[in-house]
Write a protein that holds these residues in place. Structure first.
Motif, mmCIF file in Angstrom:
data_model
loop_
_atom_site.group_PDB
_atom_site.id
_atom_site.type_symbol
_atom_site.label_atom_id
_atom_site.label_comp_id
_atom_site.label_asym_id
_atom_site.label_seq_id
_atom_site.Cartn_x
_atom_site.Cartn_y
_atom_site.Cartn_z
ATOM 1 N N VAL A 119 0.903 -1.198 -0.025
ATOM 2 C CA VAL A 119 -0.019 -0.006 0.098
ATOM 3 C C VAL A 119 0.776 1.246 -0.010
ATOM 4 O O VAL A 119 0.579 2.263 -0.785
ATOM 5 N N LEU A 120 1.932 1.219 0.853
ATOM 6 C CA LEU A 120 2.643 2.512 0.906
ATOM 7 C C LEU A 120 3.578 2.531 -0.272
ATOM 8 O O LEU A 120 3.651 3.726 -0.965
ATOM 9 N N ASP A 121 4.121 1.668 -1.193
ATOM 10 C CA ASP A 121 4.723 1.777 -2.281
ATOM 11 C C ASP A 121 3.695 2.114 -3.345
ATOM 12 O O ASP A 121 3.997 3.228 -4.172
ATOM 13 N N ALA A 122 2.453 1.624 -3.523
ATOM 14 C CA ALA A 122 1.587 2.407 -4.493
ATOM 15 C C ALA A 122 1.033 3.874 -4.104
ATOM 16 O O ALA A 122 1.141 4.642 -5.175
ATOM 17 N N VAL A 123 1.061 4.259 -2.816
ATOM 18 C CA VAL A 123 0.729 5.530 -2.713
ATOM 19 C C VAL A 123 1.977 6.488 -3.003
ATOM 20 O O VAL A 123 1.716 7.482 -3.818
ATOM 21 N N HIS A 124 3.103 6.085 -2.797
ATOM 22 C CA HIS A 124 4.322 6.820 -3.064
ATOM 23 C C HIS A 124 4.228 7.028 -4.602
ATOM 24 O O HIS A 124 4.710 7.993 -5.084
ATOM 25 N N ARG A 125 4.143 5.725 -5.284
ATOM 26 C CA ARG A 125 4.142 5.950 -6.819
ATOM 27 C C ARG A 125 3.042 6.924 -7.260
ATOM 28 O O ARG A 125 3.473 7.686 -8.327
ATOM 29 N N ALA A 126 2.005 6.891 -6.714
ATOM 30 C CA ALA A 126 0.795 7.633 -7.295
ATOM 31 C C ALA A 126 1.095 9.203 -7.010
ATOM 32 O O ALA A 126 0.986 10.021 -7.903
ATOM 33 N N ALA A 127 1.595 9.529 -5.898
ATOM 34 C CA ALA A 127 1.975 10.823 -5.429
ATOM 35 C C ALA A 127 2.995 11.342 -6.257
ATOM 36 O O ALA A 127 3.061 12.567 -6.748
ATOM 37 N N HIS A 128 4.165 10.558 -6.286
ATOM 38 C CA HIS A 128 5.405 10.943 -7.468
ATOM 39 C C HIS A 128 4.536 11.281 -8.929
ATOM 40 O O HIS A 128 4.915 12.376 -9.515
ATOM 41 N N ARG A 129 3.776 10.374 -9.321
ATOM 42 C CA ARG A 129 3.096 10.673 -10.769
ATOM 43 C C ARG A 129 2.338 11.996 -10.842
ATOM 44 O O ARG A 129 2.486 12.886 -11.689
ATOM 45 N N VAL A 130 1.762 12.247 -9.592
ATOM 46 C CA VAL A 130 0.785 13.414 -9.562
ATOM 47 C C VAL A 130 1.612 14.676 -9.552
ATOM 48 O O VAL A 130 1.527 15.725 -10.225
ATOM 49 N N ASP A 131 2.866 14.605 -8.584
ATOM 50 C CA ASP A 131 3.490 15.721 -8.425
ATOM 51 C C ASP A 131 4.501 15.879 -9.950
ATOM 52 O O ASP A 131 4.540 17.062 -10.358
ATOM 53 N N ASP A 132 4.835 14.977 -10.546
ATOM 54 C CA ASP A 132 5.738 15.086 -11.939
ATOM 55 C C ASP A 132 4.807 15.571 -12.805
ATOM 56 O O ASP A 132 5.099 16.585 -13.536
ATOM 57 N N PHE A 133 3.592 15.286 -12.938
ATOM 58 C CA PHE A 133 2.550 15.801 -13.980
ATOM 59 C C PHE A 133 2.376 17.105 -13.550
ATOM 60 O O PHE A 133 2.257 17.955 -14.663
ATOM 61 N N THR A 134 1.802 17.460 -12.239
ATOM 62 C CA THR A 134 1.692 18.903 -12.074
ATOM 63 C C THR A 134 2.890 19.718 -12.394
ATOM 64 O O THR A 134 2.661 20.955 -13.086
ATOM 65 N N GLN A 135 3.974 19.341 -11.939
ATOM 66 C CA GLN A 135 5.054 20.233 -12.343
ATOM 67 C C GLN A 135 5.210 20.415 -13.986
ATOM 68 O O GLN A 135 5.612 21.439 -14.233
ATOM 69 N N HIS A 136 4.995 19.155 -14.476
ATOM 70 C CA HIS A 136 5.574 19.228 -15.870
ATOM 71 C C HIS A 136 4.475 20.178 -16.726
ATOM 72 O O HIS A 136 4.779 21.112 -17.477
ATOM 73 N N TYR A 137 3.114 20.312 -16.225
ATOM 74 C CA TYR A 137 2.116 20.950 -16.990
ATOM 75 C C TYR A 137 2.487 22.467 -16.550
ATOM 76 O O TYR A 137 2.218 23.298 -17.583
ATOM 77 N N LEU A 138 2.656 22.530 -15.258
ATOM 78 C CA LEU A 138 2.968 24.121 -15.045
ATOM 79 C C LEU A 138 4.129 24.737 -15.826
ATOM 80 O O LEU A 138 4.113 25.923 -16.180
ATOM 81 N N ASP A 139 5.211 23.684 -15.849
ATOM 82 C CA ASP A 139 6.376 24.288 -16.583
ATOM 83 C C ASP A 139 6.312 24.570 -18.052
ATOM 84 O O ASP A 139 6.739 25.676 -18.712
ATOM 85 N N SER A 140 5.452 23.761 -18.613
ATOM 86 C CA SER A 140 5.494 23.504 -20.205
ATOM 87 C C SER A 140 4.476 24.623 -20.606
ATOM 88 O O SER A 140 4.370 25.041 -21.745
ATOM 89 N N GLY A 141 3.469 25.372 -19.789
ATOM 90 C CA GLY A 141 2.557 26.049 -20.374
ATOM 91 C C GLY A 141 1.533 25.485 -20.958
ATOM 92 O O GLY A 141 0.695 26.208 -21.884
ATOM 93 N N THR A 142 1.366 24.133 -21.118
ATOM 94 C CA THR A 142 0.376 23.283 -21.871
ATOM 95 C C THR A 142 -0.880 23.802 -21.721
ATOM 96 O O THR A 142 -1.486 23.995 -20.451
#
Length: 118
Positions: free
Chosen positions: A92-115
């Motif tokens: 459960v902890l591993d799955a939550v960490h993976r999900a959190a990282h994916r959300v953080d990475d996407f959010t940062q990419h979205y904000l950085d790219s101006g998509t």
């Protein structure tokens, strides 16, 4: 003739300058062209802005939700530390960490790219 002005940070200006260069236009001409195009199609412009806001609102809602999950996991950890048996905690902890990282990475990419969504 009118000469409106706007402010932007260095990163935004560099993005604008690169786009103008690709189109073989001056920054001022590119900015005027893009702004007038958006102003002439307000329905589409408003829809794109609304879609972008919706995406951001959803992403931040997911981040908040993950924060709540983190709090629940802290409770699981407390129970485990108290000697209670909690099956599959590591998975459960591993799955939550993976999900959190994916959300953080996407959010940062979205904000950085101006998509823009839409």
């Amino acid at each position: 003739m009118r000469q409106p002005s706007c402010r932007m940070n260095d990163d935004e200006y560099q993005l604008l300058a690169r786009a103008a260069s690709v189109c073989r236009m001056s920054v001022a001409n590119f900015l005027a062209h893009a702004a007038l195009k958006a102003a002439r199609d307000l329905d589409r412009t408003a829809a794109e802005i609304a879609a972008e806001r919706e995406v951001l609102n959803e992403l931040f809602a997911v981040r908040r939700h993950l924060g709540h999950i983190g709090n629940n996991l802290n409770q699981v950890a407390k129970a485990t530390n108290a000697g209670a048996e909690v099956p599959h905690t590591a998975a459960v902890l591993d799955a939550v960490h993976r999900a959190a990282h994916r959300v953080d990475d996407f959010t940062q990419h979205y904000l950085d790219s101006g998509t823009h969504a839409g």
